[in-house]
Scaffold this motif. Structure first.
Motif, mmCIF file in Angstrom:
data_model
loop_
_atom_site.group_PDB
_atom_site.id
_atom_site.type_symbol
_atom_site.label_atom_id
_atom_site.label_comp_id
_atom_site.label_asym_id
_atom_site.label_seq_id
_atom_site.Cartn_x
_atom_site.Cartn_y
_atom_site.Cartn_z
ATOM 1 N N ASN A 38 72.206 86.494 109.839
ATOM 2 C CA ASN A 38 71.659 87.305 108.760
ATOM 3 C C ASN A 38 71.235 88.673 109.283
ATOM 4 O O ASN A 38 70.921 88.826 110.463
ATOM 5 C CB ASN A 38 70.454 86.617 108.113
ATOM 6 C CG ASN A 38 69.321 86.339 109.081
ATOM 7 O OD1 ASN A 38 69.334 85.318 109.756
ATOM 8 N ND2 ASN A 38 68.330 87.230 109.144
ATOM 9 N N GLU A 46 59.416 88.135 104.043
ATOM 10 C CA GLU A 46 58.979 88.648 102.749
ATOM 11 C C GLU A 46 59.994 89.583 102.097
ATOM 12 O O GLU A 46 59.949 89.793 100.877
ATOM 13 C CB GLU A 46 57.642 89.369 102.885
ATOM 14 C CG GLU A 46 57.691 90.590 103.786
ATOM 15 C CD GLU A 46 56.304 91.138 104.070
ATOM 16 O OE1 GLU A 46 55.597 91.474 103.104
ATOM 17 O OE2 GLU A 46 55.938 91.215 105.250
ATOM 18 N N THR A 47 60.937 90.128 102.869
ATOM 19 C CA THR A 47 61.957 91.001 102.274
ATOM 20 C C THR A 47 63.359 90.397 102.354
ATOM 21 O O THR A 47 64.341 91.075 102.033
ATOM 22 C CB THR A 47 61.963 92.385 102.958
ATOM 23 O OG1 THR A 47 62.306 92.236 104.340
ATOM 24 C CG2 THR A 47 60.613 93.065 102.821
ATOM 25 N N THR A 48 63.472 89.144 102.765
ATOM 26 C CA THR A 48 64.780 88.493 102.844
ATOM 27 C C THR A 48 65.207 88.024 101.458
ATOM 28 O O THR A 48 64.497 87.255 100.803
ATOM 29 C CB THR A 48 64.741 87.289 103.801
ATOM 30 O OG1 THR A 48 64.439 87.750 105.121
ATOM 31 C CG2 THR A 48 66.066 86.556 103.821
ATOM 32 N N ASP A 49 66.349 88.492 101.010
ATOM 33 C CA ASP A 49 66.868 88.110 99.705
ATOM 34 C C ASP A 49 67.308 86.645 99.717
ATOM 35 O O ASP A 49 67.907 86.186 100.691
ATOM 36 C CB ASP A 49 68.060 89.011 99.353
ATOM 37 C CG ASP A 49 68.478 88.869 97.902
ATOM 38 O OD1 ASP A 49 69.066 87.826 97.545
ATOM 39 O OD2 ASP A 49 68.233 89.814 97.120
ATOM 40 N N GLN A 50 67.034 85.934 98.634
ATOM 41 C CA GLN A 50 67.411 84.523 98.587
ATOM 42 C C GLN A 50 68.919 84.330 98.700
ATOM 43 O O GLN A 50 69.387 83.316 99.223
ATOM 44 C CB GLN A 50 66.909 83.861 97.300
ATOM 45 C CG GLN A 50 67.157 82.353 97.278
ATOM 46 C CD GLN A 50 66.616 81.667 96.064
ATOM 47 O OE1 GLN A 50 65.830 82.235 95.325
ATOM 48 N NE2 GLN A 50 67.035 80.433 95.839
ATOM 49 N N ARG A 51 69.696 85.300 98.240
ATOM 50 C CA ARG A 51 71.152 85.181 98.366
ATOM 51 C C ARG A 51 71.573 85.185 99.832
ATOM 52 O O ARG A 51 72.529 84.489 100.205
ATOM 53 C CB ARG A 51 71.837 86.323 97.604
ATOM 54 C CG ARG A 51 71.751 86.191 96.084
ATOM 55 C CD ARG A 51 72.254 87.428 95.389
ATOM 56 N NE ARG A 51 71.410 88.591 95.694
ATOM 57 C CZ ARG A 51 71.598 89.807 95.194
ATOM 58 N NH1 ARG A 51 72.621 90.020 94.366
ATOM 59 N NH2 ARG A 51 70.800 90.800 95.503
ATOM 60 N N VAL A 52 70.872 85.952 100.646
ATOM 61 C CA VAL A 52 71.144 85.936 102.087
ATOM 62 C C VAL A 52 70.779 84.574 102.666
ATOM 63 O O VAL A 52 71.548 83.962 103.421
ATOM 64 C CB VAL A 52 70.358 87.062 102.796
ATOM 65 C CG1 VAL A 52 70.485 86.922 104.315
ATOM 66 C CG2 VAL A 52 70.854 88.429 102.340
ATOM 67 N N TRP A 53 69.592 84.091 102.316
ATOM 68 C CA TRP A 53 69.161 82.756 102.763
ATOM 69 C C TRP A 53 70.209 81.703 102.421
ATOM 70 O O TRP A 53 70.620 80.909 103.262
ATOM 71 C CB TRP A 53 67.822 82.433 102.106
ATOM 72 C CG TRP A 53 67.343 81.028 102.307
ATOM 73 C CD1 TRP A 53 67.613 79.955 101.505
ATOM 74 C CD2 TRP A 53 66.503 80.544 103.358
ATOM 75 N NE1 TRP A 53 66.999 78.835 101.994
ATOM 76 C CE2 TRP A 53 66.304 79.167 103.121
ATOM 77 C CE3 TRP A 53 65.888 81.146 104.448
ATOM 78 C CZ2 TRP A 53 65.522 78.372 103.956
ATOM 79 C CZ3 TRP A 53 65.096 80.357 105.281
ATOM 80 C CH2 TRP A 53 64.924 78.985 105.041
ATOM 81 N N ASN A 54 70.663 81.695 101.169
ATOM 82 C CA ASN A 54 71.618 80.690 100.719
ATOM 83 C C ASN A 54 72.937 80.786 101.476
ATOM 84 O O ASN A 54 73.524 79.766 101.864
ATOM 85 C CB ASN A 54 71.877 80.835 99.216
ATOM 86 C CG ASN A 54 70.679 80.444 98.377
ATOM 87 O OD1 ASN A 54 69.770 79.766 98.837
ATOM 88 N ND2 ASN A 54 70.664 80.888 97.124
#
Length: 258
Positions: free
Chosen positions: A92, A98-106
């Motif tokens: 990633n 706190e600024t990590t987009d959930q789409r990146v996480w997924n």
């Protein structure tokens, strides 16, 4: 005689810095190699370089149907699998939680964790038809310690550890061994080039100077351990974790007195 004569080995991410090293080494030791990945032109080029004991298949590791097709293609060409190397992975962009987009996480977990799960699920029937075999999951030292700004990657690699141990317990009586390798900072484009969406490569955050072995790792460092775990030399090894990091996780080494 090679350690892998007449055996079929499928390597995901098989054209990357570590993946191509693994593929070439298995092939050199007699294996039929299946180069699985999403970069079709590079896979075909590597297969053409290696010759008739190499097959390139397109594989999105997040797609269960693609996994089924890849294993089927391997069996049709070479017979049942002997070894699966779950090597495919992505990083990633560096960012605090706190600024990590959930789409990146997924996306990171889909590839690094779910892709490994689907690989095990797809390969097990073929390994059983082979009479047993080996699965090696390529994890990371980030799956043993934390790494600031890389929460999705760290979380996925920690989970791969648990998945590895669970699979080892489930499959041991089928003569299928499952282990994990934890590379440290290895000098490949994965480390030296920025992840998609980032301007900063991981190598900018690391200096090997404090390591007990003060250098970045090389793909061959990981490949040699992988070949051991995949061979009959490791016949009594399952559910284990092997850290190959030059001492990164140990902490700063004492300076050598000249």
């Amino acid at each position: 005689m090679g350690r892998f004569d007449h055996r079929t080995v499928l390597v995901t991410g098989g054209t990357g810095g570590q993946g191509a090293s693994h593929v070439r080494a298995f092939h050199a030791e007699g294996a039929n190699v299946v180069i699985a990945g999403i970069t079709e032109d590079r896979g075909r080029a590597l297969a053409a370089e290696l010759g008739e004991r190499a097959l390139s298949v397109r594989l999105d590791v997040t797609d269960e149907h693609a996994w089924t097709a890849a294993v089927t293609a391997a069996e049709e060409r070479f017979g049942p699998l002997s070894v699966l190397v779950n090597n495919a992975g992505v990083q990633n962009p560096a960012a605090p939680i706190e600024t990590t987009d959930q789409r990146v996480w997924n996306r990171i977990l889909d590839i690094n964790l779910t892709g490994t799960f689907l690989g095990i699920k797809a390969a097990v029937p073929s390994l059983r038809r082979n009479g047993g075999g080996v699965i090696v999951n390529i994890a990371s030292t980030s799956g043993i310690g934390g790494t600031a700004f890389y929460a999705p990657y760290v979380a996925g690699k920690w989970a791969v550890r648990g998945l590895t141990k669970t699979a080892a317990l489930e499959l041991g009586r089928d003569d299928i061994r499952v282990n994990a390798l934890h590379p440290g900072v290895i000098e490949t484009p994965f480390i030296t080039e920025p992840a998609a969406g980032s301007d900063t490569p991981i190598s900018d955050f690391y200096s090997p100077e404090p390591y007990a072995i003060p250098r970045l790792g090389e793909p061959a460092d990981i490949t040699r351990a992988l070949l051991f775990l995949s061979s009959d030399d490791a016949a009594f090894v399952t559910g284990s974790e092997f850290v190959i990091d030059g001492g990164l996780l140990l902490g700063p080494a004492l300076k050598h007195d000249a």
